[in-house]
Design a protein around this motif. Structure first.
Motif, PDB file in Angstrom:
ATOM      1  N   UNK A  11       0.428  -0.707   0.573  1.00 31.24           N
ATOM      2  CA  UNK A  11       0.242   0.117   0.300  1.00 31.24           C
ATOM      3  C   UNK A  11       0.837   1.471   0.136  1.00 31.24           C
ATOM      4  N   UNK A  12       1.023   2.117  -0.768  1.00 35.35           N
ATOM      5  CA  UNK A  12       1.402   3.488  -0.863  1.00 35.35           C
ATOM      6  C   UNK A  12       0.446   4.889  -1.120  1.00 35.35           C
ATOM      7  N   UNK A  20      -2.897   4.163  -3.755  1.00 33.10           N
ATOM      8  CA  UNK A  20      -2.445   3.136  -4.480  1.00 33.10           C
ATOM      9  C   UNK A  20      -2.002   1.818  -4.231  1.00 33.10           C
ATOM     10  N   UNK A  21      -2.229   0.706  -4.446  1.00 31.03           N
ATOM     11  CA  UNK A  21      -2.335  -1.186  -3.959  1.00 31.03           C
ATOM     12  C   UNK A  21      -0.835  -1.446  -4.964  1.00 31.03           C
ATOM     13  N   UNK A  22       0.396  -0.999  -5.149  1.00 30.46           N
ATOM     14  CA  UNK A  22       1.201  -1.936  -6.298  1.00 30.46           C
ATOM     15  C   UNK A  22       1.600  -3.171  -6.029  1.00 30.46           C
ATOM     16  N   UNK A  30       7.784  -5.969 -12.915  1.00 29.67           N
ATOM     17  CA  UNK A  30       6.669  -4.563 -13.456  1.00 29.67           C
ATOM     18  C   UNK A  30       6.154  -4.344 -12.293  1.00 29.67           C
ATOM     19  N   UNK A  31       5.384  -3.479 -11.946  1.00 27.20           N
ATOM     20  CA  UNK A  31       4.805  -2.778 -10.771  1.00 27.20           C
ATOM     21  C   UNK A  31       3.637  -2.789 -11.651  1.00 27.20           C
ATOM     22  N   UNK A  32       3.072  -2.555 -10.993  1.00 32.27           N
ATOM     23  CA  UNK A  32       1.111  -1.864 -11.363  1.00 32.27           C
ATOM     24  C   UNK A  32       0.415  -1.162 -10.360  1.00 32.27           C
ATOM     25  N   UNK A  33       0.183  -0.479 -10.748  1.00 30.53           N
ATOM     26  CA  UNK A  33      -0.911   0.432  -9.465  1.00 30.53           C
ATOM     27  C   UNK A  33      -2.127   0.555 -10.000  1.00 30.53           C
ATOM     28  N   UNK A  34      -2.894   0.376  -8.627  1.00 34.10           N
ATOM     29  CA  UNK A  34      -4.171   0.231  -8.859  1.00 34.10           C
ATOM     30  C   UNK A  34      -4.499   1.651  -7.603  1.00 34.10           C
ATOM     31  N   UNK A  35      -5.811   1.829  -8.051  1.00 33.06           N
ATOM     32  CA  UNK A  35      -5.585   2.736  -6.962  1.00 33.06           C
ATOM     33  C   UNK A  35      -6.944   2.095  -5.406  1.00 33.06           C
TER      34      UNK A  35
END
Length: 521
Positions: free
Chosen positions: A105-106, A117-119, A135-140
């Protein structure tokens, strides 16, 4: 960073085109491959913030969404978290099977707004099956954080309320096993909430109860409120509780899930009520004994008093001949007057005792209020004149008849007027008025210009044998039964006696009879 990233993307695209030429795909497959490539490219660039970080900690790819928040997220430790230590082949396989490593969590501040965001991390293999890049994907995560904050606030509110209220709350599953008990249960029963978890709620209730019905039959699962149940506490003492509960159901399927409710300890309250009932019964017995004693004593005293009154009256009138000495004649007159006064006091005491015992009966008949007032004035005029007062009568010439005990109502007015005359200095005025008031009730009003009294002393004036502490009042004899007796007689008629007064300004007493006692014209 954006220019470098776009340069890498152009190079990757050229390499892809070159490989397609070398393979020599058919035209139709080449078009499909082209479409898939464009779709993937569009998803990456127009999707959530995404980047690729090399094992050395360099961002080798970032889409536009990531570029916008790159500076804000630089200090969050994202790169350090994405650089994974060398994993064993088994660990890498497990991460792949799980769809990537657990998300982090960020929280960042971007464009003046706090964003969450959740990475998720996806490892890209390199030589010797070791992770060469991530590979890093950030989801709201804003909505989830908001939901968590709301739930935390609700939980905090519920916890505070359950601690503040005296009741303890509980919840069971569909088999009536306790799944929750509020902290107040420890104060009420001595059990820690965790000690009750898993126990059937019926096990802690000492008597058999039908309240929960047959939990397997829908129609028998009914809510209940303030049912008195006995529950044993930790040291096996029985405590009395008012228990309320209602069945609840799951939101998704509507299936019966258990009971929820509350319990309030009323042991001390019940004990106090029992003590009050006993005290009330004792007081009623004592009051009846007092009333019977007063009635018996009054009867016993009146018999010799009647003889004293009769003989003193004969001596005062010298019915059987002269007494021989003038002083004897005066003494006999004093004896007669004192005996009659004592008889009047005894009669008042007897009437008060009868009223308190509920044994005084009314002899009701049609009564003319104007004639009643005139007869009372005749009886009181001499006393008022001797006191240097003016006694006024202010009633309309036409008044409706009332249904009342004429003798008792005359006694009421005499007692009120006697009190007014007693406490009004010479030169004052006492006035008796009356009629139908604005509420449609009939009322007599006695006003005087006497010494008056403080508002807090008014209730004392209606207490038997009470005396208001006043220099003027102590100049006169009295038992303090006049107003209490008048109040009791008026209440027997269904009416009420009220008083308003101010020190040095006088007193007003209202005797109100209900409209039901007014007879039709």
């Amino acid at each position: 960073m954006a220019k470098e990233t776009k340069g890498r993307i152009v190079k990757l695209q050229k390499d892809l085109d070159q490989k397609k030429k070398m393979v020599g795909l058919p035209h139709n497959l080449s078009g499909a491959f082209e479409a898939i490539s464009v779709l993937k490219n569009d998803i990456v660039h127009n999707g959530p913030p995404t980047c690729v970080i090399s094992y050395e900690g360099q961002i080798i790819f970032a889409n536009d969404a990531f570029e916008k928040i790159a500076d804000a997220i630089a200090d969050t430790g994202l790169i350090e978290n994405a650089i994974a230590p060398p994993y064993s082949p088994a660990e890498i396989e497990a991460i792949k099977q799980a769809g990537g490593a657990n998300p982090d969590e960020y929280t960042i501040l971007a464009d003046g707004k706090v964003k969450h965001y959740l990475a998720s991390y996806h490892f890209i293999d390199s030589i010797n099956n070791q992770p060469g890049a991530t590979a890093v994907v950030l989801r709201s995560n804003d909505e989830n954080v908001q939901i968590k904050d709301t739930l935390a606030a609700l939980q905090s509110r519920l916890t505070d309320m359950s601690r503040l209220v005296s009741d303890w709350t509980w919840e069971t599953d569909k088999n009536l096993r306790i799944t929750y008990a509020s902290p107040q249960v420890q104060k009420a029963l001595g059990f820690h909430p965790s000690e009750l978890l898993g126990r059937n709620i019926k096990d802690i209730i000492t008597e058999e109860t039908y309240l929960f019905g047959d939990i397997k039959i829908k129609d028998l699962r009914q809510p209940f409120r303030d049912q008195q149940l006995t529950i044993k506490n930790r040291i096996d003492e029985e405590r009395l509780f008012l228990v309320s509960g209602l069945p609840f159901y799951t939101n998704d399927t509507g299936e019966y899930a258990g009971y929820r409710g509350s319990a309030r300890d009323v042991t001390e309250q019940q004990y106090q009520q029992g003590a009050l009932r006993v005290a009330k019964e004792h007081a009623e017995v004592a009051n009846r004994a007092k009333s019977e004693f007063l009635a018996n004593m009054s009867h016993e005293l009146r018999t010799p008093l009647n003889a004293i009154i009769g003989f003193s009256e004969m001596m005062s009138s010298q019915l059987l001949g002269p007494l021989g000495n003038k002083q004897y004649h005066e003494y006999s007159h004093d004896i007669h007057a004192s005996a009659r006064h004592l008889l009047s006091v005894i009669n008042d005491i007897l009437d008060v005792a009868k009223i308190e015992a509920g044994k005084l009966e009314l002899l009701e008949d049609t009564t003319d209020p104007l004639q009643l007032a005139v007869s009372v004035q005749r009886l009181m005029i001499e006393r008022a004149e001797n006191a240097g007062l003016k006694l006024k009568l202010s009633l309309p010439s036409k008044l409706p008849m009332i249904h009342a005990d004429q003798r008792k109502m005359k006694q009421v007015l005499i007692n009120i007027l006697a009190n007014a005359v007693k406490f009004t200095p010479s030169g004052g005025i006492v006035e008796l008025s009356g009629g139908i008031n604005d509420d449609g009730d009939f009322e007599f009003i006695v006003m005087d210009t006497g010494i008056g009294m403080a508002e807090e002393d008014i209730p004392k004036a209606f207490e038997p044998f009470a005396q208001i502490d006043s220099t003027l009042s102590r100049q006169f004899d009295g038992t303090g039964l006049g107003l209490p007796l008048a109040l009791g007689l008026v209440r027997l008629h269904g009416g009420e006696l009220s008083m308003t007064s101010k020190p040095g300004k006088g007193t007003t007493v209202k005797c109100v009879l209900p409209a039901s006692r007014i007879l039709p014209a």
